[in-house]
Design a protein around this motif. Structure first.
Motif, PDB file in Angstrom:
ATOM      1  N   ALA A 284     121.062   8.302  87.202  1.00  0.00           N
ATOM      2  CA  ALA A 284     121.557   6.941  87.480  1.00  0.00           C
ATOM      3  C   ALA A 284     120.728   5.877  86.773  1.00  0.00           C
ATOM      4  CB  ALA A 284     121.607   6.699  88.982  1.00  0.00           C
ATOM      5  N   PRO A 285     119.381   5.895  86.876  1.00  0.00           N
ATOM      6  CA  PRO A 285     118.622   4.898  86.099  1.00  0.00           C
ATOM      7  C   PRO A 285     118.767   5.085  84.589  1.00  0.00           C
ATOM      8  CG  PRO A 285     117.138   6.420  87.259  1.00  0.00           C
ATOM      9  CD  PRO A 285     118.508   6.630  87.805  1.00  0.00           C
ATOM     10  N   LEU A 286     118.913   6.327  84.135  1.00  0.00           N
ATOM     11  CA  LEU A 286     119.120   6.561  82.703  1.00  0.00           C
ATOM     12  C   LEU A 286     120.438   5.956  82.249  1.00  0.00           C
ATOM     13  CD1 LEU A 286     118.254   7.957  80.053  1.00  0.00           C
ATOM     14  CD2 LEU A 286     119.445  10.017  80.859  1.00  0.00           C
ATOM     15  N   GLU A 287     121.459   6.056  83.100  1.00  0.00           N
ATOM     16  CA  GLU A 287     122.779   5.511  82.776  1.00  0.00           C
ATOM     17  C   GLU A 287     122.731   3.991  82.672  1.00  0.00           C
ATOM     18  OE1 GLU A 287     126.852   3.988  83.782  1.00  0.00           O
ATOM     19  OE2 GLU A 287     125.049   3.880  85.023  1.00  0.00           O
ATOM     20  N   ARG A 288     121.879   3.358  83.485  1.00  0.00           N
ATOM     21  CA  ARG A 288     121.741   1.898  83.417  1.00  0.00           C
ATOM     22  C   ARG A 288     120.947   1.465  82.173  1.00  0.00           C
ATOM     23  NH1 ARG A 288     121.064   2.676  89.097  1.00  0.00           N
ATOM     24  NH2 ARG A 288     118.794   2.724  88.850  1.00  0.00           N
ATOM     25  N   TRP A 289     120.048   2.331  81.733  1.00  0.00           N
ATOM     26  CA  TRP A 289     119.162   1.985  80.629  1.00  0.00           C
ATOM     27  C   TRP A 289     119.789   2.223  79.262  1.00  0.00           C
ATOM     28  CZ3 TRP A 289     116.945   5.823  77.319  1.00  0.00           C
ATOM     29  CH2 TRP A 289     116.056   5.301  76.377  1.00  0.00           C
ATOM     30  N   ALA A 290     120.601   3.264  79.138  1.00  0.00           N
ATOM     31  CA  ALA A 290     121.072   3.689  77.815  1.00  0.00           C
ATOM     32  C   ALA A 290     122.580   3.885  77.812  1.00  0.00           C
ATOM     33  CB  ALA A 290     120.386   4.994  77.414  1.00  0.00           C
ATOM     34  N   GLY A 291     123.180   3.661  76.657  1.00  0.00           N
ATOM     35  CA  GLY A 291     124.598   3.885  76.478  1.00  0.00           C
ATOM     36  C   GLY A 291     124.934   5.359  76.346  1.00  0.00           C
ATOM     37  N   PRO A 292     126.234   5.703  76.285  1.00  0.00           N
ATOM     38  CA  PRO A 292     126.659   7.107  76.276  1.00  0.00           C
ATOM     39  C   PRO A 292     126.075   7.921  75.126  1.00  0.00           C
ATOM     40  CG  PRO A 292     128.525   5.671  76.678  1.00  0.00           C
ATOM     41  CD  PRO A 292     127.377   4.777  76.327  1.00  0.00           C
ATOM     42  N   LEU A 293     126.074   7.364  73.911  1.00  0.00           N
ATOM     43  CA  LEU A 293     125.573   8.132  72.775  1.00  0.00           C
ATOM     44  C   LEU A 293     124.074   8.383  72.914  1.00  0.00           C
ATOM     45  CD1 LEU A 293     126.615   7.871  69.109  1.00  0.00           C
ATOM     46  CD2 LEU A 293     124.189   7.849  69.658  1.00  0.00           C
ATOM     47  N   THR A 294     123.331   7.353  73.273  1.00  0.00           N
ATOM     48  CA  THR A 294     121.882   7.508  73.427  1.00  0.00           C
ATOM     49  C   THR A 294     121.552   8.529  74.501  1.00  0.00           C
ATOM     50  OG1 THR A 294     121.547   5.211  72.738  1.00  0.00           O
ATOM     51  CG2 THR A 294     119.729   6.289  73.903  1.00  0.00           C
ATOM     52  N   VAL A 399     121.796  16.533  67.219  1.00  0.00           N
ATOM     53  CA  VAL A 399     122.233  15.925  65.957  1.00  0.00           C
ATOM     54  C   VAL A 399     123.743  15.687  65.984  1.00  0.00           C
ATOM     55  CG1 VAL A 399     122.468  16.292  63.473  1.00  0.00           C
ATOM     56  CG2 VAL A 399     120.322  16.883  64.627  1.00  0.00           C
ATOM     57  N   ALA A 400     124.497  16.665  66.466  1.00  0.00           N
ATOM     58  CA  ALA A 400     125.956  16.508  66.541  1.00  0.00           C
ATOM     59  C   ALA A 400     126.335  15.338  67.451  1.00  0.00           C
ATOM     60  CB  ALA A 400     126.590  17.805  67.046  1.00  0.00           C
ATOM     61  N   ALA A 401     125.570  15.145  68.525  1.00  0.00           N
ATOM     62  CA  ALA A 401     125.874  14.050  69.456  1.00  0.00           C
ATOM     63  C   ALA A 401     125.755  12.682  68.796  1.00  0.00           C
ATOM     64  CB  ALA A 401     124.948  14.128  70.670  1.00  0.00           C
ATOM     65  N   LEU A 402     124.972  12.570  67.726  1.00  0.00           N
ATOM     66  CA  LEU A 402     124.837  11.302  67.018  1.00  0.00           C
ATOM     67  C   LEU A 402     126.171  10.799  66.471  1.00  0.00           C
ATOM     68  CD1 LEU A 402     121.553  12.002  65.013  1.00  0.00           C
ATOM     69  CD2 LEU A 402     121.821  10.312  66.842  1.00  0.00           C
ATOM     70  N   PHE A 403     127.132  11.720  66.272  1.00  0.00           N
ATOM     71  CA  PHE A 403     128.418  11.362  65.676  1.00  0.00           C
ATOM     72  C   PHE A 403     129.531  11.276  66.712  1.00  0.00           C
ATOM     73  CE2 PHE A 403     125.786  13.554  62.573  1.00  0.00           C
ATOM     74  CZ  PHE A 403     125.838  12.680  61.487  1.00  0.00           C
ATOM     75  N   SER A 404     129.161  11.179  67.997  1.00  0.00           N
ATOM     76  CA  SER A 404     130.163  11.226  69.065  1.00  0.00           C
ATOM     77  C   SER A 404     130.583   9.848  69.572  1.00  0.00           C
ATOM     78  CB  SER A 404     129.625  12.051  70.244  1.00  0.00           C
ATOM     79  OG  SER A 404     128.506  11.417  70.850  1.00  0.00           O
ATOM     80  N   ARG A 405     130.266   8.788  68.826  1.00  0.00           N
ATOM     81  CA  ARG A 405     130.718   7.455  69.236  1.00  0.00           C
ATOM     82  C   ARG A 405     132.130   7.220  68.703  1.00  0.00           C
ATOM     83  NH1 ARG A 405     127.245   2.548  67.170  1.00  0.00           N
ATOM     84  NH2 ARG A 405     125.784   3.410  68.693  1.00  0.00           N
ATOM     85  N   PRO A 406     133.095   6.882  69.572  1.00  0.00           N
ATOM     86  CA  PRO A 406     134.460   6.635  69.087  1.00  0.00           C
ATOM     87  C   PRO A 406     134.512   5.415  68.186  1.00  0.00           C
ATOM     88  CG  PRO A 406     134.417   6.940  71.473  1.00  0.00           C
ATOM     89  CD  PRO A 406     133.000   6.786  71.025  1.00  0.00           C
ATOM     90  N   PRO A 407     135.349   5.437  67.154  1.00  0.00           N
ATOM     91  CA  PRO A 407     135.480   4.255  66.292  1.00  0.00           C
ATOM     92  C   PRO A 407     136.172   3.130  67.037  1.00  0.00           C
ATOM     93  CG  PRO A 407     137.143   5.884  65.735  1.00  0.00           C
ATOM     94  CD  PRO A 407     136.235   6.524  66.733  1.00  0.00           C
ATOM     95  N   PRO A 408     135.824   1.867  66.760  1.00  0.00           N
ATOM     96  CA  PRO A 408     136.490   0.750  67.432  1.00  0.00           C
ATOM     97  C   PRO A 408     137.954   0.664  67.014  1.00  0.00           C
ATOM     98  CG  PRO A 408     135.105  -0.049  65.660  1.00  0.00           C
ATOM     99  CD  PRO A 408     134.802   1.412  65.796  1.00  0.00           C
ATOM    100  N   ARG A 409     138.758   0.259  67.949  1.00  0.00           N
ATOM    101  CA  ARG A 409     140.191   0.084  67.664  1.00  0.00           C
ATOM    102  C   ARG A 409     140.597  -1.316  68.101  1.00  0.00           C
ATOM    103  NH1 ARG A 409     143.202   4.851  66.975  1.00  0.00           N
ATOM    104  NH2 ARG A 409     141.977   6.749  67.279  1.00  0.00           N
TER     105      ARG A 409
END
Length: 414
Positions: A284-294, A399-409
């Motif tokens: 829970a504190p990690l979720e408040r501190w960092a976004g999904p990709l991080t 490393v693979a997770a670094l590319f898991s941010r969805p592109p903006p639409r």
């Protein structure tokens, strides 16, 4: 990193709905029971099954792994069904299916009947384990889902603590067949009615053909699944799952190969279980501190680093316990990363379908991990080298997770 907007498919009002809270309590009980009966009882009973029937332990274990494969493949259909009909009929039906499957396992006199029972049980697992429960909670609790998911995983994390000793006691008193008959009765008495009478919060099916992106706007389900972000996320979590489960199953052999006594090795494994519970409290504190990709990158990297420490640290016992605790914490947080990865990136509206697709390779990795870990130890020259390879696999996942941010639409006009 920009934080995602609340998912359109998960109304925040559900957080205060007493029916949602009652459903969460029920899921805490039923998911714990389902994992205990259908997963954690087997390692305890496997040797007794082999000794009683004359079937090789390798064959018996292979059948169990086959059930995990079925669970992964069936998860796609379960996700689609759950999305349309809601958790109540899906999870009640899965629990009802598990009862005759367990009875067939208990009475099987031939290997093919035993195999058939486990394959049916695998189909039931798809509707009883974490993925459908995560989908239900994500939909019902909206912006409060992290707290609810944490509560579920904290309680369900006790499944092995409760059911491994229970299965052992039942086997001692009734034999393995009697144990599975009793466990079938537990599912019939506890899980089936709990799902039928407690999973009653309102369920709103998604709009046809659309998935709400948390980061931007609507997109088709197919375009999300075919996109780089979903593929990268699937690869990252699959590699992470493989490493995490291989570590759990092979930790005791690793420590024993270095001269650690069986009792101390078992204690180290138990300390890792405590770490899992502690790790889930950190989310829970990690979720408040960092976004999904991080979060994804950091947690997968933590799994890789702690696996590398297990490969490197040979003693003393206190140091092994400390590393096992840290590895357990990383595993515990990883479970919640899996639970929230889809909703954090694409919203909750098509969570069940997307998560069902995501979990197919994850379940296959879980099924393969125990065998692959032991199979790699010999050619690599021992368990320490095998754990080093597992650490590298986890690093590739990060490393693979670094590319898991969805592109903006761009948003589609309403």
């Amino acid at each position: 990193m920009r934080r995602p907007a609340p998912a359109s498919g998960a109304p925040a009002a559900a957080v205060t709905d007493p029916r949602a809270r009652r459903a969460l309590v029920a899921l805490c009980v039923t998911v714990t029971t389902s994992y205990g009966v259908l997963f954690y009882a087997f390692p305890v009973l496997a040797s007794a099954i082999s000794a009683d029937t004359g079937w090789s332990l390798v064959a018996v274990t292979a059948v169990f792994s086959g059930a995990q494969v079925v669970a992964g493949v069936a998860g796609v259909l379960v996700g689609r069904w759950l999305e349309r009909a809601g958790p109540r009929p899906v999870m009640t039906g899965a629990a009802a299916l598990a009862v005759p499957a367990l009875v067939l396992i208990a009475v099987a006199s031939e290997p093919w009947l035993f195999c058939a029972g486990w394959l049916v049980a695998g189909a039931a697992m798809a509707g009883l384990f974490y993925p459908p429960a995560f989908a239900a909670i994500t939909h019902w609790f909206g912006t409060g889902r992290v707290r609810a998911l944490t509560a579920l995983t904290l309680v369900a994390g006790l499944a092995s603590t409760i059911f491994a000793p229970l299965a052992s006691a039942l086997e001692s008193a009734l034999g393995w067949r009697g144990a599975y008959l009793v466990l079938a009765a537990v599912v019939a008495v506890v899980v089936v009615p709990a799902h039928a009478f407690a999973l009653t919060p309102r369920w709103t099916p998604p709009r046809p053909g659309e998935v709400a992106e948390a980061a931007a706007g609507p997109a088709t389900l197919g375009s999300v699944v075919a996109g780089r972000a979903f593929i990268a996320l699937t690869l990252a979590l699959t590699l992470g799952s493989f490493g995490v489960y291989a570590v759990v199953v092979n930790l005791v052999p690793l420590l024993e190969s270095r001269g650690t006594g069986t009792a101390s090795a078992a204690w180290a494994l138990g300390v890792g279980g405590i770490g899992q519970v502690l790790g889930r409290l950190v989310y829970a504190p990690l979720e408040r501190w960092a976004g999904p990709l991080t979060r994804s990158v950091v947690v997968l990297a933590a799994c890789a680093v702690t696996t590398a420490l297990l490969a490197w640290v040979a003693g003393p016992v206190a140091a092994l316990m400390a590393v096992s605790l840290l590895a357990g914490m990383a595993r515990g947080v990883f479970t919640l990363v899996q639970a929230t990865a889809v909703s954090d990136r694409w919203g909750a509206e098509r969570y069940a379908a997307l998560n069902g697709l995501l979990h197919v390779p994850l379940m296959l990795a879980v099924a393969l991990a125990p065998w692959a870990g032991a199979a790699l130890a010999g050619p690599l020259g021992g368990y320490p080298a095998m754990f080093a390879v597992l650490a590298a696999v986890g690093a590739l996942g990060a490393v693979a997770a670094l590319f898991s941010r969805p592109p903006p639409r761009g948003r589609v006009p309403g």
